[in-house]
Write an enzyme that holds these catalytic residues in place. Structure first.
Site, PDB file in Angstrom:
ATOM      1  N   TYR A   1      -2.862  -0.397  10.644  1.00 55.01           N
ATOM      2  CA  TYR A   1      -2.766  -0.702   9.210  1.00 55.01           C
ATOM      3  C   TYR A   1      -1.400  -0.302   8.662  1.00 55.01           C
ATOM      4  O   TYR A   1      -0.733  -1.074   7.968  1.00 55.01           O
ATOM      5  CB  TYR A   1      -3.891   0.034   8.473  1.00 55.01           C
ATOM      6  CG  TYR A   1      -3.969  -0.300   6.995  1.00 55.01           C
ATOM      7  CD1 TYR A   1      -4.422  -1.541   6.567  1.00 55.01           C
ATOM      8  CD2 TYR A   1      -3.584   0.623   6.027  1.00 55.01           C
ATOM      9  CE1 TYR A   1      -4.503  -1.855   5.213  1.00 55.01           C
ATOM     10  CE2 TYR A   1      -3.653   0.320   4.667  1.00 55.01           C
ATOM     11  CZ  TYR A   1      -4.119  -0.925   4.272  1.00 55.01           C
ATOM     12  OH  TYR A   1      -4.186  -1.230   2.930  1.00 55.01           O
TER      13      TYR A   1
ATOM     14  N   SER B   1       0.849  -1.194   0.000  1.00 52.75           N
ATOM     15  CA  SER B   1       0.000   0.000   0.000  1.00 52.75           C
ATOM     16  C   SER B   1       0.878   1.235   0.000  1.00 52.75           C
ATOM     17  O   SER B   1       2.051   1.178   0.411  1.00 52.75           O
ATOM     18  CB  SER B   1      -0.872  -0.001   1.262  1.00 52.75           C
ATOM     19  OG  SER B   1      -1.525   1.238   1.427  1.00 52.75           O
TER      20      SER B   1
END
Ligand SMILES: NC(=O)c1ccc[n+]([C@@H]2O[C@H](COP(=O)([O-])OP(=O)(O)OC[C@H]3O[C@@H](n4cnc5c(N)ncnc54)[C@H](OP(=O)(O)O)[C@@H]3O)[C@@H](O)[C@H]2O)c1
Length: 233
Positions: free
Chosen positions: A149, A136
Site C-alpha cells: 500500500y 494518503s
C-alpha cells in the site's frame, strides 16, 4: 447562462469518492461516475444526479479511456478528474502474495496514471483542467505491514507531483490530497484498524477536494494534508 463544470470521479460508488460526488453535486457540478461494481455505481449516480455512470476498472486502459470518452461525449468538455479509486490490504511482507501486491499497485498507482493520462488528452488541448489524486498519509509516511500500500501511494505521490510540473504551464492544475485515516468501507474488509470514531469523515475529505477544485483560477492548491485531530491513528 453559466456552463456547469464537469467532473469525472473514480471510486465514486462509496467512501471518499461518493462523498466527493455528493459535495460537487451540491455545488452544481455535472458529474460522471466510475467504479467496478455496477449496482452500487448506479445507486450512487441516482443519488447525486450524475448523468453518466461507467463501470470501469481503473487498471484497465480501455475501460478508463471509455469512461473519459463517455464523459466528453455527453458534456463536450472535462474540467476535472478526481482519482478516488483505490484499495489496500495490510500484512507482513513475507506473507504478501504477488497477486495482492499487483492489485494494489494496479489500482492505486497504474490506475491513477491511466486516469490522469486519458484526462490530459482532453485537458491539454482544451487549455484547462484539474486533476485531483486521492493519495494518503502513507504517500510520505512508512507503515509496518503495509509495504504494498505504501509503495503504491508513494509512487502515486511521485506521479502526481511530476504531472503537476509537467502541465501547470498548459492550464492544468494538479492537486495531491493526502488524508490520514478516514471512516469509510475501506476498513470493513480489513477487520480491525484504528478506532473509527477517531477517523476523519469522508465528507471532510470531499470538502477539501471541492475547495481545491473551486479555488480561484489565479491560485493552485498543490497539496492538501488532512489528518484526524489525533494525527496518525
Ligand atoms: N479510508 C481511509 O482511511 C483512507 C485514507 C487515506 C487515503 N485513502 C484512499 O482514498 C481512496 C478511496 O478510499 P475509500 O476509503 O473511499 O475506499 P472505499 O470506501 O473502499 O471505496 C473505494 C472505491 O474505489 C472503487 N474501486 C476500488 N478499486 C477500483 C478499481 N480497480 N477500479 C475502479 N474503482 C475501484 C470502489 O468500487 P468498486 O470496488 O466497485 O470498484 C469504491 O467505489 C483510496 O485510494 C484509498 O487508498 C483512504
Amino acid at each position: 447562462m453559466e456552463t456547469r463544470r464537469v467532473c469525472l470521479i473514480t471510486g465514486a460508488s462509496r467512501g471518499i469518492g461518493l462523498a466527493t460526488a455528493q459535495a460537487l453535486a451540491a455545488a452544481g457540478w455535472e458529474l460522471s461516475l466510475a467504479a467496478r461494481g455496477h449496482q452500487p455505481l448506479v445507486d450512487a449516480a441516482t443519488e447525486v444526479g450524475a448523468k453518466i455512470a461507467t463501470v470501469c476498472d481503473v487498471a484497465d486502459e480501455e475501460q478508463v479511456a471509455r469512461a473519459v470518452q463517455a464523459t466528453v461525449k455527453k458534456f463536450g468538455r472535462l474540467d476535472a478528474v478526481v482519482c478516488a479509486a483505490g484499495t489496500g490490504s495490510f500484512r507482513p511482507t513475507v506473507e504478501q502474495s504477488l497477486d495482492d501486491w499487483n492489485a494494489q499497485i494496479s489500482a492505486n498507482l497504474t490506475g491513477t496514471f491511466l486516469c490522469c493520462r486519458e484526462a490530459l488528452k482532453v485537458m491539454v488541448p482544451q487549455g484547462s483542467g484539474h486533476l485531483v489524486t486521492i493519495l494518503s498519509v502513507a504517500s510520505k509516511h512508512p507503515f509496518a505491514n503495509a509495504a504494498a500500500y505504501v509503495a503504491s501511494k508513494w509512487g502515486a505521490y511521485g506521479l502526481t507531483k511530476s504531472l503537476a510540473e509537467e502541465v501547470r504551464r498548459q492550464g492544468v492544475r494538479v492537486t495531491a490530497v493526502l488524508p490520514g485515516s478516514v471512516d469509510t468501507p475501506f476498513w470493513d474488509a480489513l477487520g480491525g484498524g484504528p478506532p473509527r470514531e477517531e477517523m476523519l469523515r469522508p465528507e471532510q475529505v470531499a470538502e477539501a477536494v471541492r475547495y481545491a477544485l473551486e479555488a480561484p483560477t489565479g491560485a493552485s492548491v498543490d497539496e492538501v494534508h488532512l489528518m484526524p485531530p489525533k494525527g496518525i491513528l
